[in-house]
Scaffold this motif. Structure first.
Motif, PDB file in Angstrom:
ATOM      1  N   VAL A  39       0.826  -1.207   0.000  1.00  0.00           N
ATOM      2  CA  VAL A  39       0.000   0.000   0.000  1.00  0.00           C
ATOM      3  C   VAL A  39       0.861   1.258   0.000  1.00  0.00           C
ATOM      4  CG1 VAL A  39      -1.544   1.381   1.458  1.00  0.00           C
ATOM      5  CG2 VAL A  39      -2.062  -1.025   1.016  1.00  0.00           C
ATOM      6  N   LEU A  40       1.931   1.272   0.805  1.00  0.00           N
ATOM      7  CA  LEU A  40       2.798   2.442   0.867  1.00  0.00           C
ATOM      8  C   LEU A  40       3.581   2.642  -0.429  1.00  0.00           C
ATOM      9  CD1 LEU A  40       4.096   2.200   4.542  1.00  0.00           C
ATOM     10  CD2 LEU A  40       2.515   3.891   3.591  1.00  0.00           C
ATOM     11  N   MET A  41       3.978   1.542  -1.061  1.00  0.00           N
ATOM     12  CA  MET A  41       4.654   1.659  -2.355  1.00  0.00           C
ATOM     13  C   MET A  41       3.704   2.229  -3.398  1.00  0.00           C
ATOM     14  SD  MET A  41       7.858   0.909  -2.209  1.00  0.00           S
ATOM     15  CE  MET A  41       8.389   0.465  -3.859  1.00  0.00           C
ATOM     16  N   PHE A  42       2.455   1.752  -3.390  1.00  0.00           N
ATOM     17  CA  PHE A  42       1.461   2.321  -4.305  1.00  0.00           C
ATOM     18  C   PHE A  42       1.249   3.795  -3.993  1.00  0.00           C
ATOM     19  CE2 PHE A  42      -3.024   3.603  -4.748  1.00  0.00           C
ATOM     20  CZ  PHE A  42      -3.083   3.650  -6.138  1.00  0.00           C
ATOM     21  N   GLY A  43       1.213   4.135  -2.712  1.00  0.00           N
ATOM     22  CA  GLY A  43       1.037   5.525  -2.313  1.00  0.00           C
ATOM     23  C   GLY A  43       2.116   6.421  -2.881  1.00  0.00           C
ATOM     24  N   MET A  44       3.339   5.919  -2.923  1.00  0.00           N
ATOM     25  CA  MET A  44       4.436   6.697  -3.500  1.00  0.00           C
ATOM     26  C   MET A  44       4.193   6.970  -4.978  1.00  0.00           C
ATOM     27  SD  MET A  44       7.376   6.401  -5.519  1.00  0.00           S
ATOM     28  CE  MET A  44       7.994   4.728  -5.402  1.00  0.00           C
ATOM     29  N   PHE A  45       3.759   5.957  -5.718  1.00  0.00           N
ATOM     30  CA  PHE A  45       3.483   6.131  -7.141  1.00  0.00           C
ATOM     31  C   PHE A  45       2.302   7.073  -7.357  1.00  0.00           C
ATOM     32  CE2 PHE A  45       6.291   2.591  -7.423  1.00  0.00           C
ATOM     33  CZ  PHE A  45       6.760   2.540  -8.727  1.00  0.00           C
ATOM     34  N   ALA A  46       1.245   6.903  -6.545  1.00  0.00           N
ATOM     35  CA  ALA A  46       0.060   7.757  -6.655  1.00  0.00           C
ATOM     36  C   ALA A  46       0.401   9.211  -6.333  1.00  0.00           C
ATOM     37  CB  ALA A  46      -1.039   7.245  -5.723  1.00  0.00           C
ATOM     38  N   ILE A  94      -5.631   7.792   2.790  1.00  0.00           N
ATOM     39  CA  ILE A  94      -5.618   7.358   4.185  1.00  0.00           C
ATOM     40  C   ILE A  94      -6.938   6.683   4.557  1.00  0.00           C
ATOM     41  CG2 ILE A  94      -5.599   8.202   6.578  1.00  0.00           C
ATOM     42  CD1 ILE A  94      -3.562  10.323   5.667  1.00  0.00           C
ATOM     43  N   ILE A  95      -8.048   7.232   4.052  1.00  0.00           N
ATOM     44  CA  ILE A  95      -9.364   6.644   4.349  1.00  0.00           C
ATOM     45  C   ILE A  95      -9.517   5.277   3.679  1.00  0.00           C
ATOM     46  CG2 ILE A  95     -11.859   6.898   3.985  1.00  0.00           C
ATOM     47  CD1 ILE A  95     -11.401   9.953   4.234  1.00  0.00           C
ATOM     48  N   VAL A  96      -9.146   5.191   2.410  1.00  0.00           N
ATOM     49  CA  VAL A  96      -9.309   3.947   1.646  1.00  0.00           C
ATOM     50  C   VAL A  96      -8.452   2.821   2.225  1.00  0.00           C
ATOM     51  CG1 VAL A  96      -8.910   2.847  -0.604  1.00  0.00           C
ATOM     52  CG2 VAL A  96      -9.997   5.101  -0.491  1.00  0.00           C
ATOM     53  N   PHE A  97      -7.216   3.165   2.648  1.00  0.00           N
ATOM     54  CA  PHE A  97      -6.279   2.130   3.114  1.00  0.00           C
ATOM     55  C   PHE A  97      -6.014   2.213   4.623  1.00  0.00           C
ATOM     56  CE2 PHE A  97      -5.017   2.771  -1.399  1.00  0.00           C
ATOM     57  CZ  PHE A  97      -5.272   1.484  -1.859  1.00  0.00           C
ATOM     58  N   ARG A  98      -6.997   2.716   5.362  1.00  0.00           N
ATOM     59  CA  ARG A  98      -6.797   2.885   6.809  1.00  0.00           C
ATOM     60  C   ARG A  98      -6.463   1.569   7.504  1.00  0.00           C
ATOM     61  NH1 ARG A  98     -11.932   3.396   5.302  1.00  0.00           N
ATOM     62  NH2 ARG A  98     -13.596   2.183   6.297  1.00  0.00           N
ATOM     63  N   THR A 147      -4.949  -3.391  -5.686  1.00  0.00           N
ATOM     64  CA  THR A 147      -4.633  -2.182  -4.927  1.00  0.00           C
ATOM     65  C   THR A 147      -4.884  -0.939  -5.763  1.00  0.00           C
ATOM     66  OG1 THR A 147      -2.961  -3.354  -3.640  1.00  0.00           O
ATOM     67  CG2 THR A 147      -2.813  -0.960  -3.669  1.00  0.00           C
ATOM     68  N   VAL A 148      -4.472  -0.984  -7.028  1.00  0.00           N
ATOM     69  CA  VAL A 148      -4.673   0.152  -7.937  1.00  0.00           C
ATOM     70  C   VAL A 148      -6.161   0.446  -8.098  1.00  0.00           C
ATOM     71  CG1 VAL A 148      -4.357   1.020 -10.281  1.00  0.00           C
ATOM     72  CG2 VAL A 148      -2.528  -0.294  -9.191  1.00  0.00           C
ATOM     73  N   PHE A 149      -6.957  -0.593  -8.339  1.00  0.00           N
ATOM     74  CA  PHE A 149      -8.383  -0.403  -8.574  1.00  0.00           C
ATOM     75  C   PHE A 149      -9.095   0.115  -7.327  1.00  0.00           C
ATOM     76  CE2 PHE A 149     -12.829  -1.772  -8.859  1.00  0.00           C
ATOM     77  CZ  PHE A 149     -13.175  -1.266 -10.107  1.00  0.00           C
ATOM     78  N   LYS A 150      -8.675  -0.370  -6.156  1.00  0.00           N
ATOM     79  CA  LYS A 150      -9.315   0.031  -4.902  1.00  0.00           C
ATOM     80  C   LYS A 150      -9.245   1.544  -4.706  1.00  0.00           C
ATOM     81  CE  LYS A 150      -9.373  -1.060   0.065  1.00  0.00           C
ATOM     82  NZ  LYS A 150      -8.780  -1.899   1.136  1.00  0.00           N
TER      83      LYS A 150
END
Length: 445
Positions: free
Chosen positions: A161-168, A221-225, A415-418
């Motif tokens: 999730v954190l790696m995806f967050g970096m890309f996002a 933060i809400i989606v991946f809390r 993870t991307v779709f979520k």
């Protein structure tokens, strides 16, 4: 014959045979080739270099458009700037300065999930000014983060999730600065034939872009809390920044290049020249050598050449007028909320189908310019299309950075779709509640 290939050929053959919209033979050939190429780009087969060269060949032979216009991108200063940026970015990686400076920063200020996310955003923004090539930037940050996650023994789900967050985060940060994505941001200006300095870009998109970034982080933060809870109670190891004399000289050199590049509008020295001179000095410093030119992505350059030629050929060949002229009147003739909504939704639909941001931009901007019939400035259409493409995605193929992340197994499609499903309302809210009010405030509209 492969069923996928047969299905790709059906629509182009229908266009070639039926010649819809009163197209002549040359126009039908051009439109058929364009449809075939875009379909190929969307599914990723065959090779982008081959399909792009095929399209350029058809454009040059049947497009009734001057070769100078078809090949406008390779003869522009942006072409050289992008080439030099690839090598400059590789030089930053070679110097290992980013790793030495940012790993201690993350370990010191990332002791909770929220602190880490804040540090991630700051790191990304800083690196935009040091590494303008987004692929090199995310590769570098990924290397730093993976080493850090390994040192704190982070569980797989939270790490993903954190790696995806970096890309996002990188994707949204591209809105803030013209150099945020040296390829896409300069590309959209080229397609729309709009000139804009770094400072003008930051004035128009910077403040509302920060608002969009904050909104995006809150949504993340809400989606991946649930997943972010796994970051608690970890053994954080603090490190200190330790630069030797050579590192300090390299840092001064790199910062000087960046400063001159950022102030191009003041001293009027072309950015490509600034970076080229910087590369020569970096070579003397042995940060880079000739072999680092291998970092230049030939596929990207050929693809960009083809993508940027679409608008000019669609107009020069008369195809745009014949196709989109029939729909003139459906789009409001003023820059209104209805106009913005129709352009935004239309662009998003195109993006979902075509996948590639550059492909969508190269089709959407000329199309909406034709439909607007000159009643709306190209700059406004460019801005709405840009925001609708960049910040909205559902699956990795909608953004090349996400493709890179999935390809390296940093995170998966799920993870991307979520989060991706949330980017649709996020984009529309950002445009209507942040960007348009800001543009009114500064007198742009």
């Amino acid at each position: 014959m492969n069923k996928k290939i047969v299905s790709m050929l059906i629509l182009p053959l229908i266009v070639l045979i039926m010649k819809p919209f009163n197209l002549d033979l040359n126009q039908a050939i051009v439109l058929s080739a364009l449809i075939l190429t875009i379909t190929s780009w969307a599914i990723g087969k065959p090779n982008k270099i081959l399909t792009s060269l095929f399209l350029l060949g058809v454009f040059l032979i049947f497009g009734n458009t001057p070769a100078k216009r078809v090949l406008s991108f390779p003869i522009s200063s942006s072409f050289l700037l992008i080439i030099f940026s690839f090598v400059f970015s590789q030089g930053i990686i070679n110097s290992k300065l980013a790793k030495k400076m940012f790993l201690p920063l993350i370990s010191k200020y990332g002791k909770t999930a929220y602190q880490f996310i804040f540090t991630m955003v700051i790191t990304t923004i800083i690196l935009v000014f040091t590494i303008p090539q987004p692929y090199s930037r995310v590769i570098l940050i990924s290397m730093i983060y993976l080493e850090y996650f390994k040192s704190i023994d982070l569980d797989k789900e939270t790490r993903e999730v954190l790696m995806f967050g970096m890309f996002a985060t990188n994707i949204i940060v591209h809105v803030l600065f013209k150099r945020g994505d040296i390829v896409l941001n300069n590309g959209i200006l080229a397609v729309a034939n709009v000139q804009m300095t770094e400072l003008e870009w930051m004035k128009i998109l910077g403040p509302p872009g920060i608002g969009l970034l904050i909104l995006g982080i809150a949504t993340f933060i809400i989606v991946f809390r649930k997943e972010l809870k796994g970051y608690k109670n970890l053994n954080i190891l603090e490190e200190k920044i330790n630069l030797n004399r050579g590192d300090k000289i390299n840092l001064a050199l790199i910062m000087s290049i960046i400063l001159l590049w950022a102030t191009e509008s003041i001293h009027n020295i072309n950015g490509a020249i600034v970076v080229f001179i910087g590369l020569i000095i970096m070579n003397f410093r042995r940060i880079i050598n000739i072999s680092d030119f291998k970092s230049v992505n030939l596929e990207v350059l050929v693809f960009l050449t083809a993508a940027f030629s679409i608008g000019g050929v669609m107009e020069g060949s008369g195809i745009a007028d014949k196709i989109f002229g029939q729909f003139t009147g459906y789009l409001p003739d003023t820059f209104s909320y209805k106009f913005i909504l129709m352009v935004s939704i239309g662009t998003m639909i195109l993006h979902m189908v075509l996948g590639s941001s550059l492909t969508t931009i190269s089709v959407a901007i000329p199309s909406f310019l034709t439909l607007a019939g000159g009643s709306v400035e190209p700059k406004f259409i460019m801005l709405i299309v840009f925001l609708s493409v960049l910040t909205q995605y559902l699956l990795p193929f909608h953004n090349s950075l996400l493709v890179m992340g999935v390809g390296n197994n940093y995170f998966g499609n799920k993870t991307v779709f979520k989060f991706g499903i949330m980017t649709i309302p996020l984009t529309l809210i950002g445009i209507f509640l942040l960007f348009v009010p800001w543009w009114k405030l500064i007198g742009l509209i």
